[in-house]
Design a protein around this motif. Structure first.
Motif, PDB file in Angstrom:
ATOM      1  N   LYS A 170       3.934  -4.831  -4.235  1.00  0.00           N
ATOM      2  CA  LYS A 170       3.262  -3.661  -3.655  1.00  0.00           C
ATOM      3  C   LYS A 170       4.279  -2.597  -3.265  1.00  0.00           C
ATOM      4  O   LYS A 170       4.084  -1.411  -3.531  1.00  0.00           O
ATOM      5  CB  LYS A 170       2.450  -4.101  -2.435  1.00  0.00           C
ATOM      6  CG  LYS A 170       1.578  -3.025  -1.857  1.00  0.00           C
ATOM      7  CD  LYS A 170       0.723  -3.584  -0.716  1.00  0.00           C
ATOM      8  CE  LYS A 170      -0.153  -2.503  -0.128  1.00  0.00           C
ATOM      9  NZ  LYS A 170      -0.985  -3.024   0.970  1.00  0.00           N
ATOM     10  N   LYS A 171       5.388  -3.030  -2.655  1.00  0.00           N
ATOM     11  CA  LYS A 171       6.451  -2.103  -2.245  1.00  0.00           C
ATOM     12  C   LYS A 171       7.025  -1.388  -3.464  1.00  0.00           C
ATOM     13  O   LYS A 171       7.226  -0.171  -3.459  1.00  0.00           O
ATOM     14  CB  LYS A 171       7.553  -2.863  -1.514  1.00  0.00           C
ATOM     15  CG  LYS A 171       8.746  -2.019  -1.142  1.00  0.00           C
ATOM     16  CD  LYS A 171       9.870  -2.912  -0.598  1.00  0.00           C
ATOM     17  CE  LYS A 171      11.166  -2.194  -0.798  1.00  0.00           C
ATOM     18  NZ  LYS A 171      12.253  -2.992  -1.204  1.00  0.00           N
ATOM     19  N   GLU A 172       7.295  -2.167  -4.542  1.00  0.00           N
ATOM     20  CA  GLU A 172       7.845  -1.564  -5.756  1.00  0.00           C
ATOM     21  C   GLU A 172       6.855  -0.560  -6.356  1.00  0.00           C
ATOM     22  O   GLU A 172       7.253   0.502  -6.838  1.00  0.00           O
ATOM     23  CB  GLU A 172       8.199  -2.663  -6.766  1.00  0.00           C
ATOM     24  CG  GLU A 172       9.409  -3.482  -6.369  1.00  0.00           C
ATOM     25  CD  GLU A 172       9.647  -4.679  -7.278  1.00  0.00           C
ATOM     26  OE1 GLU A 172       8.818  -4.968  -8.178  1.00  0.00           O
ATOM     27  OE2 GLU A 172      10.681  -5.356  -7.066  1.00  0.00           O
ATOM     28  N   GLY A 173       5.557  -0.911  -6.314  1.00  0.00           N
ATOM     29  CA  GLY A 173       4.538   0.020  -6.818  1.00  0.00           C
ATOM     30  C   GLY A 173       4.506   1.300  -6.001  1.00  0.00           C
ATOM     31  O   GLY A 173       4.440   2.410  -6.558  1.00  0.00           O
ATOM     32  N   ILE A 174       4.543   1.158  -4.665  1.00  0.00           N
ATOM     33  CA  ILE A 174       4.538   2.334  -3.785  1.00  0.00           C
ATOM     34  C   ILE A 174       5.774   3.186  -4.032  1.00  0.00           C
ATOM     35  O   ILE A 174       5.698   4.420  -4.108  1.00  0.00           O
ATOM     36  CB  ILE A 174       4.438   1.898  -2.306  1.00  0.00           C
ATOM     37  CG1 ILE A 174       3.053   1.318  -2.024  1.00  0.00           C
ATOM     38  CG2 ILE A 174       4.718   3.058  -1.368  1.00  0.00           C
ATOM     39  CD1 ILE A 174       2.912   0.652  -0.668  1.00  0.00           C
ATOM     40  N   GLU A 175       6.952   2.530  -4.160  1.00  0.00           N
ATOM     41  CA  GLU A 175       8.191   3.272  -4.419  1.00  0.00           C
ATOM     42  C   GLU A 175       8.105   4.017  -5.755  1.00  0.00           C
ATOM     43  O   GLU A 175       8.560   5.160  -5.874  1.00  0.00           O
ATOM     44  CB  GLU A 175       9.395   2.328  -4.415  1.00  0.00           C
ATOM     45  CG  GLU A 175       9.816   1.877  -3.030  1.00  0.00           C
ATOM     46  CD  GLU A 175      10.968   0.872  -3.064  1.00  0.00           C
ATOM     47  OE1 GLU A 175      11.290   0.333  -4.140  1.00  0.00           O
ATOM     48  OE2 GLU A 175      11.534   0.635  -1.976  1.00  0.00           O
ATOM     49  N   LYS A 176       7.491   3.380  -6.752  1.00  0.00           N
ATOM     50  CA  LYS A 176       7.371   4.014  -8.066  1.00  0.00           C
ATOM     51  C   LYS A 176       6.462   5.245  -7.978  1.00  0.00           C
ATOM     52  O   LYS A 176       6.802   6.319  -8.497  1.00  0.00           O
ATOM     53  CB  LYS A 176       6.815   3.000  -9.078  1.00  0.00           C
ATOM     54  CG  LYS A 176       6.759   3.532 -10.491  1.00  0.00           C
ATOM     55  CD  LYS A 176       6.260   2.458 -11.442  1.00  0.00           C
ATOM     56  CE  LYS A 176       6.195   3.019 -12.851  1.00  0.00           C
ATOM     57  NZ  LYS A 176       5.634   2.068 -13.800  1.00  0.00           N
ATOM     58  N   VAL A 177       5.324   5.088  -7.281  1.00  0.00           N
ATOM     59  CA  VAL A 177       4.402   6.220  -7.114  1.00  0.00           C
ATOM     60  C   VAL A 177       5.101   7.327  -6.338  1.00  0.00           C
ATOM     61  O   VAL A 177       5.005   8.518  -6.693  1.00  0.00           O
ATOM     62  CB  VAL A 177       3.101   5.759  -6.410  1.00  0.00           C
ATOM     63  CG1 VAL A 177       2.255   6.942  -5.963  1.00  0.00           C
ATOM     64  CG2 VAL A 177       2.304   4.846  -7.325  1.00  0.00           C
ATOM     65  N   TYR A 178       5.788   6.977  -5.273  1.00  0.00           N
ATOM     66  CA  TYR A 178       6.501   7.973  -4.460  1.00  0.00           C
ATOM     67  C   TYR A 178       7.538   8.694  -5.305  1.00  0.00           C
ATOM     68  O   TYR A 178       7.667   9.918  -5.240  1.00  0.00           O
ATOM     69  CB  TYR A 178       7.159   7.294  -3.253  1.00  0.00           C
ATOM     70  CG  TYR A 178       8.067   8.211  -2.471  1.00  0.00           C
ATOM     71  CD1 TYR A 178       7.550   9.198  -1.629  1.00  0.00           C
ATOM     72  CD2 TYR A 178       9.457   8.110  -2.591  1.00  0.00           C
ATOM     73  CE1 TYR A 178       8.376  10.043  -0.932  1.00  0.00           C
ATOM     74  CE2 TYR A 178      10.295   8.951  -1.888  1.00  0.00           C
ATOM     75  CZ  TYR A 178       9.757   9.917  -1.061  1.00  0.00           C
ATOM     76  OH  TYR A 178      10.586  10.757  -0.371  1.00  0.00           O
ATOM     77  N   GLN A 179       8.284   7.945  -6.100  1.00  0.00           N
ATOM     78  CA  GLN A 179       9.317   8.546  -6.948  1.00  0.00           C
ATOM     79  C   GLN A 179       8.684   9.486  -7.969  1.00  0.00           C
ATOM     80  O   GLN A 179       9.214  10.572  -8.222  1.00  0.00           O
ATOM     81  CB  GLN A 179      10.138   7.440  -7.647  1.00  0.00           C
ATOM     82  CG  GLN A 179      11.372   7.936  -8.347  1.00  0.00           C
ATOM     83  CD  GLN A 179      12.390   8.511  -7.364  1.00  0.00           C
ATOM     84  OE1 GLN A 179      12.502   8.098  -6.221  1.00  0.00           O
ATOM     85  NE2 GLN A 179      13.119   9.515  -7.815  1.00  0.00           N
ATOM     86  N   GLU A 180       7.561   9.065  -8.552  1.00  0.00           N
ATOM     87  CA  GLU A 180       6.874   9.929  -9.526  1.00  0.00           C
ATOM     88  C   GLU A 180       6.386  11.215  -8.854  1.00  0.00           C
ATOM     89  O   GLU A 180       6.535  12.313  -9.401  1.00  0.00           O
ATOM     90  CB  GLU A 180       5.701   9.182 -10.168  1.00  0.00           C
ATOM     91  CG  GLU A 180       6.125   8.095 -11.146  1.00  0.00           C
ATOM     92  CD  GLU A 180       4.956   7.239 -11.630  1.00  0.00           C
ATOM     93  OE1 GLU A 180       3.799   7.445 -11.169  1.00  0.00           O
ATOM     94  OE2 GLU A 180       5.210   6.349 -12.463  1.00  0.00           O
ATOM     95  N   LYS A 181       5.781  11.082  -7.653  1.00  0.00           N
ATOM     96  CA  LYS A 181       5.311  12.265  -6.924  1.00  0.00           C
ATOM     97  C   LYS A 181       6.476  13.165  -6.555  1.00  0.00           C
ATOM     98  O   LYS A 181       6.374  14.397  -6.654  1.00  0.00           O
ATOM     99  CB  LYS A 181       4.558  11.848  -5.654  1.00  0.00           C
ATOM    100  CG  LYS A 181       3.174  11.332  -5.928  1.00  0.00           C
ATOM    101  CD  LYS A 181       2.458  11.000  -4.624  1.00  0.00           C
ATOM    102  CE  LYS A 181       1.055  10.478  -4.893  1.00  0.00           C
ATOM    103  NZ  LYS A 181       0.341  10.194  -3.636  1.00  0.00           N
TER     104      LYS A 181
END
Length: 189
Positions: free
Chosen positions: A147-158
């Motif tokens: 979940k953390k990696e997914g959130i970090e990926k979304v944050y990085q994309e945004k």
């Protein structure tokens, strides 16, 4: 000397056929120590005493041999006989103390083993419960890491998208600023 011998090695008493018997220690000295050694070896073989380890038969025969040595020494020199008797008694007390210590340690060990055996099923149950809880927590950890990696990926994309948007806005504003400047220059002239 007779009193000393009877004190060191008391007479044996027994009853047989309604008669009371008493056997006193002989006051006649033995011929040689070699003869005593030979008799001891023969008795050890005849009674099948063990050569090593704890053997009550060997212990009894050695005690009899030591009593005979004390008797022989007492006949020749009563003072030495008394001293040897004291040494014999001290050795007996030491052996008795070791036996008592051994027995108490065996008893203590048995109590500890019993106590451990009683608590063992509870401990095994607790171990299984803790292992299950550990596995559950590891699964939760793995899910949270994903979940953390997914959130970090979304944050990085945004973030990347926001930076790209700002850059394009800056480029657009620079372009507009440049066009406005040119327009103003053309209007002034």
């Amino acid at each position: 000397m007779e009193d000393i011998l009877n004190w060191i090695l008391p007479p044996r008493e027994w009853d047989s056929d309604d008669k009371h018997y008493m056997q006193f220690v002989s006051k006649i000295p033995e011929e040689s120590v070699a003869n005593l050694q030979k008799q001891l070896d023969e008795r050890l073989l005849a009674r099948q005493a063990r050569e090593s380890g704890i053997c009550p038969i060997r212990e009894e025969l050695h005690a009899q041999c030591f009593d005979e040595i004390i008797r022989q020494v007492t006949i020749e020199m009563p003072e030495r006989g008394i001293l040897l008797m004291r040494v014999r008694d001290e050795l007996k007390m030491t052996i008795d103390a070791y036996q008592t210590l051994y027995q108490s340690s065996v008893t203590f060990n048995m109590r500890k083993e019993l106590h451990a055996a009683i608590g063992k099923p509870d401990l095994e149950k607790k171990i299984k419960e803790l292992q299950a809880k550990k596995a559950e927590l590891e699964e939760k950890k793995a899910a949270l890491v994903l979940k953390k990696e997914g959130i970090e990926k979304v944050y990085q994309e945004k973030r990347t998208a926001a930076i790209a948007k700002r850059i394009s806005e800056i480029e657009f504003l620079k372009y507009q600023g440049h066009n406005l400047e040119q327009y103003l220059n053309t209007v002034k002239t």
